[in-house]
Design a protein around this motif. Structure first.
Motif, PDB file in Angstrom:
ATOM      1  N   HIS A  33       0.829  -1.200   0.000  1.00 42.24           N
ATOM      2  CA  HIS A  33       0.000   0.000   0.000  1.00 42.24           C
ATOM      3  C   HIS A  33       0.869   1.257   0.000  1.00 42.24           C
ATOM      4  CE1 HIS A  33      -3.507   2.121   2.297  1.00 42.24           C
ATOM      5  NE2 HIS A  33      -3.629   2.259   1.001  1.00 42.24           N
ATOM      6  N   ASP A  35       1.326   4.027   1.651  1.00 43.25           N
ATOM      7  CA  ASP A  35       1.464   4.992   2.747  1.00 43.25           C
ATOM      8  C   ASP A  35       2.601   4.523   3.657  1.00 43.25           C
ATOM      9  OD1 ASP A  35       0.413   2.931   4.184  1.00 43.25           O
ATOM     10  OD2 ASP A  35      -1.401   3.974   4.809  1.00 43.25           O
ATOM     11  N   ASP A  84      -0.123  -4.958   4.095  1.00 44.79           N
ATOM     12  CA  ASP A  84      -0.906  -3.767   4.457  1.00 44.79           C
ATOM     13  C   ASP A  84      -2.157  -3.592   3.604  1.00 44.79           C
ATOM     14  OD1 ASP A  84      -1.452  -1.555   6.101  1.00 44.79           O
ATOM     15  OD2 ASP A  84      -0.578  -0.169   4.640  1.00 44.79           O
ATOM     16  N   HIS A 109      -3.888  -5.853   8.236  1.00 44.19           N
ATOM     17  CA  HIS A 109      -4.583  -5.572   9.504  1.00 44.19           C
ATOM     18  C   HIS A 109      -5.915  -4.880   9.270  1.00 44.19           C
ATOM     19  CE1 HIS A 109      -3.313  -1.117   9.941  1.00 44.19           C
ATOM     20  NE2 HIS A 109      -2.971  -1.505   8.728  1.00 44.19           N
ATOM     21  N   ALA A 131      -6.729  -1.732  14.355  1.00 47.45           N
ATOM     22  CA  ALA A 131      -6.598  -0.275  14.280  1.00 47.45           C
ATOM     23  C   ALA A 131      -5.698   0.256  15.384  1.00 47.45           C
ATOM     24  CB  ALA A 131      -7.966   0.397  14.369  1.00 47.45           C
ATOM     25  N   GLY A 172       2.886   5.508  12.010  1.00 47.71           N
ATOM     26  CA  GLY A 172       2.376   6.150  10.794  1.00 47.71           C
ATOM     27  C   GLY A 172       0.881   5.916  10.601  1.00 47.71           C
ATOM     28  N   ASP A 173       0.383   4.815  11.098  1.00 46.65           N
ATOM     29  CA  ASP A 173      -1.054   4.541  11.040  1.00 46.65           C
ATOM     30  C   ASP A 173      -1.774   5.089  12.269  1.00 46.65           C
ATOM     31  OD1 ASP A 173      -1.374   3.411   8.597  1.00 46.65           O
ATOM     32  OD2 ASP A 173      -1.985   1.433   9.292  1.00 46.65           O
ATOM     33  N   MET A 174      -1.101   5.928  13.048  1.00 50.19           N
ATOM     34  CA  MET A 174      -1.678   6.581  14.223  1.00 50.19           C
ATOM     35  C   MET A 174      -2.084   5.583  15.299  1.00 50.19           C
ATOM     36  SD  MET A 174      -2.261  10.001  13.233  1.00 50.19           S
ATOM     37  CE  MET A 174      -3.786  10.479  14.025  1.00 50.19           C
ATOM     38  N   SER A 177      -1.956   6.833  18.938  1.00 54.58           N
ATOM     39  CA  SER A 177      -2.627   8.118  19.162  1.00 54.58           C
ATOM     40  C   SER A 177      -3.196   8.263  20.568  1.00 54.58           C
ATOM     41  CB  SER A 177      -3.694   8.370  18.098  1.00 54.58           C
ATOM     42  OG  SER A 177      -4.645   7.349  18.142  1.00 54.58           O
ATOM     43  N   ARG A 319       2.696   8.852  -1.162  1.00 51.71           N
ATOM     44  CA  ARG A 319       1.412   9.451  -1.550  1.00 51.71           C
ATOM     45  C   ARG A 319       1.571  10.402  -2.734  1.00 51.71           C
ATOM     46  NH1 ARG A 319      -2.832   8.476   2.449  1.00 51.71           N
ATOM     47  NH2 ARG A 319      -1.941   7.525   4.306  1.00 51.71           N
ATOM     48  N   ARG A 419     -12.708   9.900   9.206  1.00 46.97           N
ATOM     49  CA  ARG A 419     -11.873   9.800  10.405  1.00 46.97           C
ATOM     50  C   ARG A 419     -12.738  10.024  11.640  1.00 46.97           C
ATOM     51  NH1 ARG A 419      -8.937   8.276   6.964  1.00 46.97           N
ATOM     52  NH2 ARG A 419      -6.745   8.783   6.590  1.00 46.97           N
ATOM     53  N   HIS A 449     -10.775   0.698   8.934  1.00 47.40           N
ATOM     54  CA  HIS A 449     -10.787   0.427  10.379  1.00 47.40           C
ATOM     55  C   HIS A 449     -11.984   1.117  11.014  1.00 47.40           C
ATOM     56  CE1 HIS A 449      -6.653  -0.803   9.699  1.00 47.40           C
ATOM     57  NE2 HIS A 449      -6.406   0.384   9.166  1.00 47.40           N
ATOM     58  N   VAL A 451     -11.840   3.385  13.288  1.00 51.40           N
ATOM     59  CA  VAL A 451     -11.536   4.801  13.534  1.00 51.40           C
ATOM     60  C   VAL A 451     -11.172   5.573  12.265  1.00 51.40           C
ATOM     61  CG1 VAL A 451      -9.065   4.497  13.998  1.00 51.40           C
ATOM     62  CG2 VAL A 451     -10.333   6.284  15.213  1.00 51.40           C
ATOM     63  N   ALA A 452     -10.882   4.870  11.198  1.00 52.60           N
ATOM     64  CA  ALA A 452     -10.472   5.541   9.957  1.00 52.60           C
ATOM     65  C   ALA A 452     -10.797   4.617   8.793  1.00 52.60           C
ATOM     66  CB  ALA A 452      -8.974   5.831   9.973  1.00 52.60           C
TER      67      ALA A 452
HETATM   68  O1  C5P Z   1      -4.274   2.124   5.195  1.00 51.71           O
HETATM   69  P1  C5P Z   1      -4.624   2.386   6.587  1.00 51.71           P
HETATM   70  O2  C5P Z   1      -4.468   1.290   7.600  1.00 51.71           O
HETATM   71  O3  C5P Z   1      -3.123   2.432   6.373  1.00 51.71           O
HETATM   72  O4  C5P Z   1      -4.447   3.739   7.219  1.00 51.71           O
HETATM   73  C1  C5P Z   1      -4.805   3.972   8.530  1.00 51.71           C
HETATM   74  C2  C5P Z   1      -5.233   5.397   8.586  1.00 51.71           C
HETATM   75  O5  C5P Z   1      -6.010   5.535   9.757  1.00 51.71           O
HETATM   76  C3  C5P Z   1      -4.067   6.393   8.678  1.00 51.71           C
HETATM   77  O6  C5P Z   1      -4.230   7.399   7.711  1.00 51.71           O
HETATM   78  C4  C5P Z   1      -4.209   6.972  10.071  1.00 51.71           C
HETATM   79  O7  C5P Z   1      -3.872   8.333  10.080  1.00 51.71           O
HETATM   80  C5  C5P Z   1      -5.681   6.739  10.395  1.00 51.71           C
HETATM   81  N1  C5P Z   1      -5.934   6.603  11.834  1.00 51.71           N
HETATM   82  C6  C5P Z   1      -6.461   7.670  12.533  1.00 51.71           C
HETATM   83  N2  C5P Z   1      -6.662   7.583  13.891  1.00 51.71           N
HETATM   84  C7  C5P Z   1      -6.353   6.454  14.558  1.00 51.71           C
HETATM   85  C8  C5P Z   1      -5.840   5.336  13.859  1.00 51.71           C
HETATM   86  C9  C5P Z   1      -5.637   5.455  12.479  1.00 51.71           C
HETATM   87  O8  C5P Z   1      -6.737   8.706  11.926  1.00 51.71           O
HETATM   88  N3  C5P Z   1      -6.552   6.396  15.881  1.00 51.71           N
END
Ligand code: C5P
Ligand code: C5P
Ligand code: C5P
Ligand code: ZN
Length: 478
Positions: A33, A35, A84, A109, A131, A172-174, A177, A319, A419, A449, A451-452
Motif C-alpha cells: 500500500h 502509505d 498492508d 490488519h 486499528a 504512521g497509522d496513528m 494516538s 502518496r 476519520r 478500520h 476509527v479511519a
Molecule cells: O491504510 P490504513 O491502515 O493504512 O491507514 C490507517 C489510517 O487511519 C491512517 O491514515 C491513520 O492516520 C488513520 N488513523 C487515525 N486515527 C487512529 C488510527 C488510524 O486517523 N486512531
C-alpha cells in the motif's frame, strides 16, 4: 519457531503457514500500500525475503480493487505476497486463486472481507485490534520473524532488527494516538528494545523533536492548543526567551534533541504551567506528554530517528507516486533517496498546511451524526484523509462527530476518507462498516478500520452517500 519465542503467539501458526508458502516459491511478487505503513511493510517483507534467499519484485498500489488485482495476476508470479492490504479484498483475490492465477499470501490488519485463504495473517482473525494493536508493518514483522526461523541456520539473523520499521508503520497509522503503542505493537517494541534498535521514552508529545527549531516545534504543535503559543510566532519566541534555558546556540535556534535532560524538563514544565494558566483543560494537558519511539541506529537530529517524523517522510514519498524513494530510504539509502525524500517532504508539508487552511476557510457541513467537506480538486485524493484527520479540532471542525471528506479522483470517481476519534469508537463508531456499506449502496466500495476508513464512489453520488453514512453512524452511536 516455538510459540514462546514468537512476538505475537496468537498469530504464529498463521505466520508459519505464510512463511512455508513463501519458502516454497521460486519467486514472489510483493504488493503493498502507498502509505507509511505500506512502505514499512514492504521494507520489512523485502528484507526478510532477501535474507531468506527468495527472489522477489515489489509493486505499490493506491488501493487494491478488481483492476489492480487483475493487473497483479497478469504479472504471472506463482506467489503474491500482499502487505498492508489484501484482507479487505480477499473475496476478489480468492477468485484469482481459484482460477489458478497465483497463490496469495496476505499480511494485513484491515477488516477482512467475507472469505479466507490458507495463507492469511491478520490480527483481527485472532481478536487483536487491527486499528490500535497491530499495523500492516507489524503483521509483516511477525511474518519476517517466522521466515527467519524457517530459513536461517544462523540464530542471530532472527530479523528482530526490523522492529524499528514495524514501529514506524504503527506510528504512521496513528496506532499510538492514545499516547503509546499497546498490545501486539508493544510486544514488537519490546523485541526492538532487546535488539537495541528501538528506544521508548516518556517525552514531550509534539511532532518534530528531532528536526524542528524550538519555536517551530511549539508554534506548529496543534494537537493541544495553547493560547499565546500555538500558531503564534511572537508569543512562542517570547515564551522561549523568558525561560532559564538557552534556546539558541551561535545565533541559531536549538532543537528539542539538542537540549540536555534538565533543559527538556524545564521547558516542558514551563509549557504545562503556561497551558494551565491559559485555561487548557487537564485532560488535554495530559496529552502533551506521551511515549516517543526512537530508532537508535539513525543519526540524532534526522527525520529517521523519530518514528513519527520518519512516517511523515514516507507518506511524503508514497502518496506522491514516489514509493520507490521511500522504500529505498527504508532499505538504507542515506544519500540520493534521502535527499529526494526531504524535497518531497517540504512539498508534503506545504500541502498539509494549505489543505487544513482550505478546510478552515470553507468549513464543514454538519449533519445529524457526522460532518463533511468536499475538496473537489483542491486537495489531492491521496492526502485528503490525513488532512481530514488533522483538521478535527481545527477552527470550525468538531471532535464530537466523525468527519467525512471527498476529493476528486478523476475518471468519474470520488475518493472518500472518514476519520473518527478513540472516544467515538468507544461509543460504538465503526467507520469501516459505515463507509463500506454506504459506498456499496451507491455503487462504490470501501473499508478500513473502525476509527479511519475510506472508499471510492461514483462522482455525483456524494449527497446520497452522506445521507446513508449519516444514518448508519447515527445508529452506531445511539
Ligand atoms: O491504510 P490504513 O491502515 O493504512 O491507514 C490507517 C489510517 O487511519 C491512517 O491514515 C491513520 O492516520 C488513520 N488513523 C487515525 N486515527 C487512529 C488510527 C488510524 O486517523 N486512531
Ligand atoms: O502525515 P502523517 O499522517 O504521518 O502525520 C502524522 C501526524 O503527525 C499528523 O496527524 C500530525 O499530527 C503530525 N504532523 C505534523 N506536521 C507535519 C506532518 C505531520 O504535525 N508536517
Ligand atoms: O485513504 P484513507 O487514508 O482515507 O484510508 C483510511 C483507511 O481506509 C485506510 O486503512 C485504507 O486502507 C482504508 N481504505 C479502504 N478502502 C478504500 C479506501 C481506503 O479499505 N477504498
Ligand atoms: Zn496500515
Amino acid at each position: 519457531m516455538a510459540a514462546a519465542d514468537a512476538p505475537v503467539p496468537e498469530l504464529q501458526a498463521r505466520a508459519d503457514a505464510c512463511a512455508a508458502q513463501l519458502c516454497a516459491a521460486d519467486r514472489v511478487l510483493l504488493a503493498s500500500h502507498i502509505d507509511a505503513d505500506g512502505l514499512t511493510s514492504a521494507a520489512v517483507a523485502a528484507t526478510a525475503l532477501e535474507r531468506a534467499g527468495i527472489p522477489f519484485e515489489a509493486v505499490f498500489e493506491k488501493q487494491l480493487d478488481a483492476d489492480s488485482i487483475a493487473a497483479i495476476a497478469d504479472r504471472a508470479y506463482g506467489t503474491v505476497l500482499f502487505t498492508d492490504f489484501g484482507s479487505g479484498q480477499l473475496d476478489l483475490i480468492a477468485e484469482h486463486e481459484r482460477a489458478g492465477a497465483f497463490v496469495p499470501v496476505v499480511a494485513d490488519h484491515h477488516q477482512p472481507a467475507d472469505a479466507d485463504t490458507e495463507h492469511h495473517l491478520n490480527p483481527l482473525l485472532k481478536g487483536i485490534d487491527g486499528a490500535s494493536e497491530l499495523s500492516g508493518a507489524g503483521a509483516s514483522y511477525v511474518l519476517a520473524r517466522a521466515l527467519a526461523a524457517r530459513s536461517s541456520a544462523d540464530e542471530r539473523l532472527d530479523n528482530r532488527d526490523l522492529a524499528g520499521l514495524a514501529v514506524v508503520g504503527a506510528v504512521g497509522d496513528m496506532q499510538a494516538s492514545e499516547g503509546d503503542l499497546r498490545g501486539a505493537n508493544a510486544a514488537i517494541v519490546g523485541e526492538g528494545v532487546e535488539a537495541g534498535v528501538v528506544e521508548e521514552r516518556k517525552d514531550l508529545a509534539v511532532y518534530g523533536k528531532q528536526t524542528r527549531p524550538l519555536p517551530k516545534l511549539l508554534e506548529y504543535a496543534s494537537d493541544v492548543r495553547i493560547p499565546g503559543i500555538t500558531n503564534d510566532e511572537r508569543g512562542t519566541v517570547s515564551f522561549l526567551d523568558g525561560l532559564d534555558v538557552s534556546c539558541r546556540a551561535d545565533g541559531e535556534w536549538r532543537r528539542w534533541v539538542d537540549l540536555s535532560e534538565g533543559e527538556k524538563r524545564t521547558l516542558a514544565s514551563a509549557l504545562v504551567r503556561r497551558a494551565v494558566s491559559r485555561g487548557v483543560p487537564a485532560f488535554k494537558i495530559d496529552r502533551l506528554v506521551g511515549t516517543s519511539y526512537v530508532l537508535t541506529e539513525e543519526p540524532v537530529g534526522t527525520e529517521l530517528r523519530d518514528a513519527s517524523e520518519f512516517s511523515t517522510l514516507l507518506n511524503a514519498t508514497a502518496r506522491y507516486e514516489r514509493a520507490d524513494v521511500g522504500l529505498a530510504v527504508c532499505l538504507g539509502d542515506r544519500e540520493r533517496a534521502l535527499e529526494r525524500a526531504r524535497e518531497l517532504l517540504a512539498n508534503h508539508r506545504r500541502n498539509l498546511s494549505a489543505g487544513i487552511e482550505w478546510v478552515e476557510e470553507h468549513g464543514v457541513t454538519r449533519e445529524d451524526s457526522l460532518q463533511w467537506f468536499d475538496a473537489g480538486s483542491e486537495i489531492r485524493e491521496t492526502i485528503v484523509g490525513i488532512i481530514a484527520g488533522m483538521s478535527m479540532g481545527a477552527d470550525g471542525v468538531s471532535r464530537d462527530v466523525p468527519i467525512v471528506a471527498f476529493a476528486e479522483k478523476g475518471d468519474g470517481e470520488t475518493k472518500v476518507s472518514g476519520r473518527g476519534t478513540g472516544p467515538l469508537v468507544g461509543d460504538g463508531l465503526d467507520l469501516s462498516a459505515a463507509i463500506g456499506e454506504a459506498a456499496r449502496a451507491v455503487g462504490g466500495d470501501g473499508g478500513g478500520h473502525d476509527v479511519a476508513a475510506g472508499a471510492t464512489i461514483p462522482a455525483g453520488t456524494e449527497a446520497e452517500f452522506i445521507e446513508r453514512a449519516d444514518a448508519i453512524v447515527g445508529e452506531q452511536l445511539e
